[in-house]
Design a protein around this motif. Sequence first.
Motif, PDB file in Angstrom:
ATOM      1  N   TRP A   1       0.854  -1.199   0.000  1.00  0.00           N
ATOM      2  CA  TRP A   1       0.000   0.000   0.000  1.00  0.00           C
ATOM      3  C   TRP A   1       0.893   1.255   0.000  1.00  0.00           C
ATOM      4  O   TRP A   1       0.675   2.179  -0.775  1.00  0.00           O
ATOM      5  CB  TRP A   1      -0.934  -0.003   1.217  1.00  0.00           C
TER       6      TRP A   1
ATOM      7  N   LYS B   1      -1.918   5.353  -5.625  1.00  0.00           N
ATOM      8  CA  LYS B   1      -3.195   5.523  -4.924  1.00  0.00           C
ATOM      9  C   LYS B   1      -4.168   6.382  -5.730  1.00  0.00           C
ATOM     10  O   LYS B   1      -3.744   7.322  -6.396  1.00  0.00           O
ATOM     11  CB  LYS B   1      -2.943   6.161  -3.556  1.00  0.00           C
TER      12      LYS B   1
ATOM     13  N   VAL C   1      -5.355   1.599  -3.110  1.00  0.00           N
ATOM     14  CA  VAL C   1      -4.566   0.945  -4.150  1.00  0.00           C
ATOM     15  C   VAL C   1      -5.365  -0.257  -4.635  1.00  0.00           C
ATOM     16  O   VAL C   1      -5.778  -1.099  -3.833  1.00  0.00           O
ATOM     17  CB  VAL C   1      -3.190   0.482  -3.601  1.00  0.00           C
TER      18      VAL C   1
ATOM     19  N   TYR D   1      -5.918  -1.334   0.595  1.00  0.00           N
ATOM     20  CA  TYR D   1      -5.210  -2.082  -0.445  1.00  0.00           C
ATOM     21  C   TYR D   1      -6.116  -3.237  -0.833  1.00  0.00           C
ATOM     22  O   TYR D   1      -6.419  -4.097   0.000  1.00  0.00           O
ATOM     23  CB  TYR D   1      -3.872  -2.607   0.077  1.00  0.00           C
TER      24      TYR D   1
ATOM     25  N   VAL E   1      -6.996  -4.203   4.275  1.00  0.00           N
ATOM     26  CA  VAL E   1      -6.356  -4.931   3.186  1.00  0.00           C
ATOM     27  C   VAL E   1      -7.289  -6.076   2.821  1.00  0.00           C
ATOM     28  O   VAL E   1      -7.714  -6.826   3.702  1.00  0.00           O
ATOM     29  CB  VAL E   1      -4.984  -5.483   3.628  1.00  0.00           C
TER      30      VAL E   1
ATOM     31  N   ARG F   1      -5.285  -2.730   8.128  1.00  0.00           N
ATOM     32  CA  ARG F   1      -3.992  -2.412   7.514  1.00  0.00           C
ATOM     33  C   ARG F   1      -2.849  -2.331   8.539  1.00  0.00           C
ATOM     34  O   ARG F   1      -1.698  -2.575   8.213  1.00  0.00           O
ATOM     35  CB  ARG F   1      -4.094  -1.104   6.706  1.00  0.00           C
TER      36      ARG F   1
END
Length: 351
Positions: free
Chosen positions: A279, A284, A290, A304, A321, A334
């Motif tokens: 990330w 971004k 991302v 992410y 994530v 994250r």
Amino acid sequence: TIHPVLLSGGSGSRLWPISRESYPKQLLPLVGERTMLQDTVGRVAGEGFARPLVICNDEHRFVIAEQLRQISVTPFAIALEPVGRNTAAAAAVAALIIADQDPDALLLLLPADHVIRDPAAFHAAVETAAGAAAAGNLVTFGITPTQPETGYGYIRQGAELTAHSGVFLVDAFVEKPGIEKAADMLAAGGHFWNGGMFLFSAAKLLSELEKFEPAIVAACREAIAKGSRDLDFFRLDPDAFGAAPSISIDYAVMERTDSAVVVPANIGWTDVGAWSALWDIGAKNEDGNVFVGDVMTEDAKNCYIRSEGVLTAVVGLDDVVVVATDDAILVASRDKVQDIKKIVERLKKEG
Ligand code: GDD
Ligand code: MG
């Protein structure tokens, strides 16, 4: 000449479910089109560099040979470990194989799983290091630390060498300090992170290892002598190599040697250890997300999100994530992605 030696032994368990033991992160295109191994080889393919030696687990030999072929690189050798014996033994094997053909060889030891965003600066740092390495120093590359990370080695910078400008003595090398010591060193200033890359002559590495860990050198010599060679593959004898003590080069040599020096290296370095790092370095969108693959979001920020196939949608979540593959889906906070390795450990145990 400088012989690149690529260490490709890790399993990258914090990057589950993409990175697996059978297919670890360095063999995957985690950042961009090429795999991390291919990117690493690509950085040292060219003038001033000999063909690379890759040292890896026996199980990965065909994938690695194929990945080198894809980028038109013929290896110096691919050394196959029947079992992992950590980086001191891997470096010793590489030094013995290469010194046999080029007694004055310099070895550039490189993890196959790092991102370097400024290859020109990396080449300049290697050039600065070369003279000092040829003179019998063990050169480390110093990365400016940004937080009290406990997963790295720390280097206290000493005086500049008079004969080699841009190269500094290492006053102390501390591998993986506790959090308090790491914070102290960061606050004190004058410290680098060890980038995990090294430049030294094969002869010097072997003489230092003889001094500190003679059993490693003996085991590796025997493993090569009793091993076999076919085409590019150097197969190490399992019994002999298995007898080598398992210790990293950082603990075995760098913490103990009097010959360590450091070249400060502002090269855009990232150790892609966990999803948070991907990330950090990823491109971004306006919400700080991302995306990789077929992904959609509504009201999500600083995430992410990666899909290897199935459409993956995230709604109303920040700082997560999400990684979706054919047979596993990860959803993690994250700031907790380091703990993914606990899942991997449980999977190993519980099957
Ligand atoms: N061939 C082979 N065999 N490679 C190995 C083995 C092995 O038994 N064990 C590890 N490697 C490879 C890993 O795949 C990685 O590319 C590299 O050697 C370094 O090993 P890591 O296990 O990732 O080390 P680390 O990250 O804990 O610590 C090292 O790197 C840090 C920077 O990323 C140390 O050098 C630290 O001082 C440094 O700060
Ligand atoms: Mg590492």
